[in-house]
Write a protein that holds these residues in place. Structure first.
Motif, mmCIF file in Angstrom:
data_model
loop_
_atom_site.group_PDB
_atom_site.id
_atom_site.type_symbol
_atom_site.label_atom_id
_atom_site.label_comp_id
_atom_site.label_asym_id
_atom_site.label_seq_id
_atom_site.Cartn_x
_atom_site.Cartn_y
_atom_site.Cartn_z
ATOM 1 N N THR A 228 0.823 -1.211 0.000
ATOM 2 C CA THR A 228 0.000 0.000 0.000
ATOM 3 C C THR A 228 0.862 1.269 0.000
ATOM 4 O O THR A 228 1.837 1.369 0.746
ATOM 5 N N LEU A 229 0.491 2.217 -0.830
ATOM 6 C CA LEU A 229 1.182 3.502 -0.890
ATOM 7 C C LEU A 229 0.630 4.401 0.224
ATOM 8 O O LEU A 229 -0.588 4.502 0.378
ATOM 9 N N ILE A 230 1.533 5.019 0.951
ATOM 10 C CA ILE A 230 1.104 5.896 2.059
ATOM 11 C C ILE A 230 1.960 7.156 2.054
ATOM 12 O O ILE A 230 3.148 7.093 1.732
ATOM 13 N N ILE A 231 1.371 8.263 2.423
ATOM 14 C CA ILE A 231 2.181 9.441 2.778
ATOM 15 C C ILE A 231 2.093 9.548 4.297
ATOM 16 O O ILE A 231 1.073 9.977 4.850
ATOM 17 N N PRO A 232 3.153 9.083 4.978
ATOM 18 C CA PRO A 232 3.125 9.116 6.436
ATOM 19 C C PRO A 232 2.834 10.534 6.932
ATOM 20 O O PRO A 232 3.314 11.509 6.351
ATOM 21 N N LYS A 233 2.057 10.620 7.936
ATOM 22 C CA LYS A 233 1.732 11.882 8.609
ATOM 23 C C LYS A 233 0.828 12.798 7.775
ATOM 24 O O LYS A 233 0.611 13.952 8.159
ATOM 25 N N THR A 253 5.489 9.511 -1.230
ATOM 26 C CA THR A 253 4.817 8.282 -0.775
ATOM 27 C C THR A 253 5.866 7.218 -0.435
ATOM 28 O O THR A 253 6.995 7.288 -0.915
ATOM 29 N N VAL A 254 5.453 6.248 0.349
ATOM 30 C CA VAL A 254 6.254 5.018 0.540
ATOM 31 C C VAL A 254 5.353 3.825 0.294
ATOM 32 O O VAL A 254 4.134 3.930 0.404
ATOM 33 N N ASN A 255 5.977 2.694 -0.035
ATOM 34 C CA ASN A 255 5.223 1.431 -0.072
ATOM 35 C C ASN A 255 5.238 0.832 1.323
ATOM 36 O O ASN A 255 6.279 0.829 1.988
ATOM 37 N N LEU A 256 4.116 0.300 1.711
ATOM 38 C CA LEU A 256 4.067 -0.388 3.001
ATOM 39 C C LEU A 256 4.890 -1.673 2.914
ATOM 40 O O LEU A 256 4.805 -2.405 1.932
ATOM 41 N N GLU A 257 5.666 -1.895 3.964
ATOM 42 C CA GLU A 257 6.410 -3.147 4.071
ATOM 43 C C GLU A 257 5.944 -3.838 5.347
ATOM 44 O O GLU A 257 6.038 -3.257 6.431
ATOM 45 N N ALA A 258 5.409 -5.036 5.212
ATOM 46 C CA ALA A 258 4.951 -5.756 6.405
ATOM 47 C C ALA A 258 4.934 -7.246 6.136
ATOM 48 O O ALA A 258 4.741 -7.686 4.997
ATOM 49 N N LYS A 259 5.130 -7.976 7.197
ATOM 50 C CA LYS A 259 5.107 -9.443 7.097
ATOM 51 C C LYS A 259 3.681 -9.954 7.182
ATOM 52 O O LYS A 259 2.817 -9.319 7.804
ATOM 53 N N ALA A 260 3.470 -11.147 6.602
ATOM 54 C CA ALA A 260 2.165 -11.807 6.703
ATOM 55 C C ALA A 260 1.769 -11.910 8.171
ATOM 56 O O ALA A 260 2.601 -12.259 9.012
ATOM 57 N N GLY A 261 0.532 -11.607 8.486
ATOM 58 C CA GLY A 261 0.052 -11.696 9.869
ATOM 59 C C GLY A 261 -0.049 -10.333 10.537
ATOM 60 O O GLY A 261 -0.633 -10.194 11.604
ATOM 61 N N THR A 262 0.515 -9.299 9.872
ATOM 62 C CA THR A 262 0.446 -7.937 10.431
ATOM 63 C C THR A 262 -0.944 -7.361 10.166
ATOM 64 O O THR A 262 -1.568 -7.677 9.152
ATOM 65 N N ILE A 263 -1.413 -6.510 11.050
ATOM 66 C CA ILE A 263 -2.612 -5.709 10.753
ATOM 67 C C ILE A 263 -2.221 -4.244 10.883
ATOM 68 O O ILE A 263 -1.580 -3.848 11.870
ATOM 69 N N MET A 264 -2.573 -3.482 9.850
ATOM 70 C CA MET A 264 -2.310 -2.040 9.915
ATOM 71 C C MET A 264 -3.611 -1.338 10.301
ATOM 72 O O MET A 264 -4.648 -1.561 9.677
#
Ligand SMILES: [Fe+2]
Length: 397
Positions: A228-233, A253-264
């Motif tokens: 997911t693309l996000i602009i933090p803050k 923007t940044v791409n979200l980096e997360a491991k399987a099992g994470t919830i944002m």
């Protein structure tokens, strides 16, 4: 009947110039998007009629730790610490719950999604978006999904923690807006950057969000597969600008980096959108957005109105009762996504669903997979039927 002149359509039209309109300037400000696109042309969504271009665009980015701008910042990292999660959500507009789904829960979630995606394709009810395949109304498509909506630890081990954070942000009594799976298919387009509580625009609820989203991440996501693309803050930029305020230059923007099992968990005011999947594998996440307890019609028209009234209702009456779906409200198994909520728009008309329901013929898309029986795969699904009818009606025009 004698017409009172002041009540006649002509008189009202003559005395209703746009500048007479009570809240004209505010409600027609087109902010924050107008200034946002003007001052940040790289935020303009791609032309979907053309192949995707890679220049200075919001989809051309990477994960925070590799990003020349964002690597200097201490952006949210997955954690189980409720205090850090609170701080991250408030400061950055999102937080990442580490191992929110156990290994088993993640596996069960992902395999149900993949099976359902394949089953819906085979049954001819695959829901497509420019980013990829969507799976709507998850509650009908596996027991685990209903449990997720209840934040039951059997399906989502971090459920009680999520429940607490949602109570603190939306107030207890919040309700689930929708729960669907969002695919970023190889070759798909990025989603336009948006705020999930966009329907409230030009209001920016400055003190707290009116919508909070929970994103289930059942597989690793990164810059390659459409994280997911996000602009933090960016929620803070919205808050500073205020309702109908103008937006200046935005950070990247940044791409979200997360491991399987994470919830944002993310604030309804943060700018985000589905990224581009550059791999050959499919990518699915699932979003369960939640809204304040009052956000629906007081009367539950879609259930309470008598069948013969529904059958004979004019397009205007259907619309007035909320039976005309709009992209962010009252969709039926995804039907109505993309609809503009206008009177008579066949793509948002819920009437066929209610009639099918009243006649005991509403066929919902339930659990499907490549191993589903022929009978299940060839059922006359109401959502498929409604889409075909709408397509035929639009074609004729
Ligand atoms: Fe969104």
């Amino acid at each position: 009947m004698k017409t009172i002149p002041e009540f006649s359509a002509e008189h009202i039209a003559e005395n209703s110039n746009p500048e007479d309109s009570i809240f004209h300037d505010f409600l027609n400000s087109k902010e924050p998007y107008e200034s946002m696109f003007k001052n940040n042309p790289w935020m303009i969504p791609p032309n979907q009629k053309r192949p995707l271009e890679w220049g200075e665009n919001y989809w051309n980015t990477t994960v925070a730790r590799k990003h020349p701008y964002w690597k200097e910042y201490d952006l949210p990292k997955p954690t189980k610490n409720i205090h850090t999660l609170r701080e991250n959500l408030k400061e950055w507009g999102y937080c990442l719950i580490e191992e929110a789904l156990s290994k088993e829960q993640t596996k069960a979630f992902m395999s149900r999604i993949l099976d359902q995606a394949e089953g819906e394709k085979l049954a001819g009810v695959k829901a497509m978006s420019p980013t990829g395949q969507y799976i709507h109304t998850l509650i009908n498509k596996g027991e685990i999904f209903g449990k997720c909506i209840e934040q039951h630890p059997d399906a989502v081990q971090a459920g009680p923690l999520i429940e607490q954070l949602l109570n603190e942000t939306l107030g207890s009594g919040w309700i689930c807006h929708s729960f669907l799976s969002n695919g970023a298919d190889p070759g798909g387009y990025p989603q336009g950057m948006h705020m999930d509580q966009g329907p409230l625009v030009p209001w920016i609820t400055e003190e707290a969000p009116a919508l909070v989203n929970t994103m289930y991440i059942p597989q690793d996501v990164n810059e390659e597969n459409g994280g997911t693309l996000i602009i933090p803050k960016s929620h803070k930029i919205m808050i500073e600008a205020g309702s109908a305020g103008k937006i200046g230059k935005l950070p990247p923007t940044v791409n979200l980096e997360a491991k399987a099992g994470t919830i944002m968990i993310f604030d309804g005011r943060i700018l985000h959108g589905t990224g581009v999947n550059k791999t050959n594998e499919r990518r699915f996440v699932a979003t369960m957005s939640n809204v304040k307890s009052w956000m629906r019609t007081q009367e539950n028209w879609s259930l309470s109105v008598a069948p013969e009234i529904i059958k004979n209702a004019s397009p205007k009456l259907l619309h007035r009762m909320g039976l005309q779906a709009i992209v962010y409200g009252a969709t039926m198994e995804g039907f109505g996504m993309g609809a503009r909520g206008k009177v008579g728009d066949v793509w948002g008309n819920m009437q066929p669903f209610r009639i099918a329901y009243d006649e005991g013929e509403y066929e919902r898309v339930r659990e499907l997979s490549p191993r589903s029986s022929k009978e299940e795969l060839s059922k006359n699904y109401t959502v498929g039927q409604a889409s075909k009818n709408a397509y035929n009606l639009t074609k004729k025009k």
